[in-house]
Design an enzyme around this catalytic site. Structure first.
Site, PDB file in Angstrom:
ATOM      1  N   HIS A 187      30.226  82.946  57.391  1.00  0.00           N
ATOM      2  CA  HIS A 187      31.198  83.651  56.554  1.00  0.00           C
ATOM      3  C   HIS A 187      32.060  82.659  55.783  1.00  0.00           C
ATOM      4  O   HIS A 187      32.496  81.633  56.318  1.00  0.00           O
ATOM      5  CB  HIS A 187      32.079  84.595  57.374  1.00  0.00           C
ATOM      6  CG  HIS A 187      32.783  83.958  58.531  1.00  0.00           C
ATOM      7  ND1 HIS A 187      32.141  83.657  59.727  1.00  0.00           N
ATOM      8  CD2 HIS A 187      34.073  83.586  58.705  1.00  0.00           C
ATOM      9  CE1 HIS A 187      33.015  83.120  60.566  1.00  0.00           C
ATOM     10  NE2 HIS A 187      34.189  83.054  59.974  1.00  0.00           N
ATOM     11  N   LEU A 188      32.291  82.986  54.542  1.00  0.00           N
ATOM     12  CA  LEU A 188      33.124  82.192  53.634  1.00  0.00           C
ATOM     13  C   LEU A 188      34.495  82.840  53.521  1.00  0.00           C
ATOM     14  O   LEU A 188      34.608  84.037  53.233  1.00  0.00           O
ATOM     15  CB  LEU A 188      32.461  82.129  52.255  1.00  0.00           C
ATOM     16  CG  LEU A 188      33.266  81.499  51.111  1.00  0.00           C
ATOM     17  CD1 LEU A 188      33.522  80.023  51.385  1.00  0.00           C
ATOM     18  CD2 LEU A 188      32.534  81.685  49.778  1.00  0.00           C
TER      19      LEU A 188
END
Length: 350
Positions: free
Chosen positions: A268-269
């Site tokens: 996840h960013l």
């Protein structure tokens, strides 16, 4: 009377009894057969609750202990159930736990499984069941909101549902699996397309804090290769789109990046505004995870994968979480998190 056993996966005959609610220290030594100097003699503390069917795992040693390949963190605790895998140190020396009657008969696994469990976790973790839903391209409409309750609306562009690879529920009791549930929850979704979905961070550390996740199951940065380069670039572009459509983009700065060692499974960013004005930012660990080199810039990650074919993280990066509190704007040192948060108000936009 039920008892709990720690069972070695590599040495099937290796069993360590964990008495009910008694702390047992495991590490390097004859009991485990571990001779690795990176493993402390007291690497991990285990405390079994034979009535509830789980073991509380606490990392004591300096080097990382993990459950289901998710690092626990020094002096941190997680709950482990039958079926999950404990690696004593550095993703090595795997063990599972079994609960049995005193006679030696293993308790039926089905009775031990806890399909849903609420665990208080404020390092950006969620806990619900995972259920796949049809993917549709969505258009993001960000309303003018203030604070961590920012709730962008979704409008459907009418693209037909994408055929799913699975329609089964995936029950993931461990809190570290929570993102896999939240990314399927329409209430959490802000935007989605064929490759990614954007959700609101359940425990935002700033006024605007989103997570961009790929639909494909990618556990973390460690699993990223050059084959994922196009995906990483797409995730970055989606993050830029989020910023462009944010009503506060003129007054707030944003960063896009990844935690060097994430607490949650599934790549996840983070897209996070730099005000850090949030009631759920409470600890030094929270602060340092976003304001030191523990937070890897998205573009730097892309360039590293392009040039080296993988993401390389320094072995002592976790030490950055222990650094003294320091304002990310003026670099002033503060003694406590409340003092830091009061100081940050000076830097908020007028």
């Amino acid at each position: 009377m039920r008892v709990c056993w720690l069972v070695g996966k590599e040495k099937c005959g290796q069993r360590v009894k964990l008495p009910h609610m008694e702390a047992v220290l495991i590490g390097r030594g004859p009991e485990t057969g571990i001779t690795d100097r990176k493993c402390s003699r007291q690497q991990v503390q285990l405390k079994a609750d034979c009535n509830k069917g789980y073991v509380t795992v606490k990392q004591i040693g300096v080097n990382p202990t993990s459950v289901d390949l998710v690092n626990i963190g020094k002096d941190e605790e997680v709950k482990m159930k039958p079926g999950q895998v404990l690696h004593i140190v550095n993703k090595l020396y795997p063990y599972t736990v079994e609960f049995a009657e005193e006679s030696g008969k293993t308790v039926t696994e089905a009775k031990e499984k806890i399909q849903t469990r609420k665990v208080s976790c404020e390092d950006s973790c969620e806990n619900e069941d995972v259920e796949f839903v049809p993917r549709k391209t969505m258009k993001m409409e960000v309303g003018d909101t203030q604070g961590s309750s920012a709730n962008p609306k979704l409008s459907n562009t009418g693209v037909p549902p994408h055929e799913e690879t699975s329609s089964k529920k995936e029950h993931s009791g461990h809190w570290s699996q929570g993102l896999k549930s939240s990314m399927q929850d329409p209430k959490m979704q802000v935007y989605k397309d064929e490759k990614t979905v954007v959700i609101k961070d359940k425990y935002p550390k700033a006024r605007y804090h989103w997570l961009i996740l790929p639909w494909d199951p990618i556990s973390s940065l460690k699993a990223v290769t050059r084959n994922h380069l196009e995906l990483l670039e797409h995730m970055h572009a989606v993050g830029q789109k989020m910023i462009e459509e944010c009503p506060a983009r003129e007054s707030l700065e944003f960063r896009l990046g990844y935690h060097a060692i994430p607490s949650m499974s599934q790549l996840h960013l983070h897209v996070i505004s730099q005000d850090f004005d949030s009631p759920t930012l409470k600890t030094k660990k929270h602060w340092n995870s976003f304001t030191t080199d523990y937070f890897l810039n998205s573009q730097d990650v892309i360039e590293m994968v392009r040039s080296k074919g993988k993401v390389m993280v320094k072995g002592d990066v976790s030490e950055l979480l222990k650094l003294p509190l320091r304002c990310h704007r003026c670099k002033q040192h503060l003694s406590t998190v409340p003092q830091l948060k009061e100081h940050l108000k000076k830097h908020l936009p007028k």
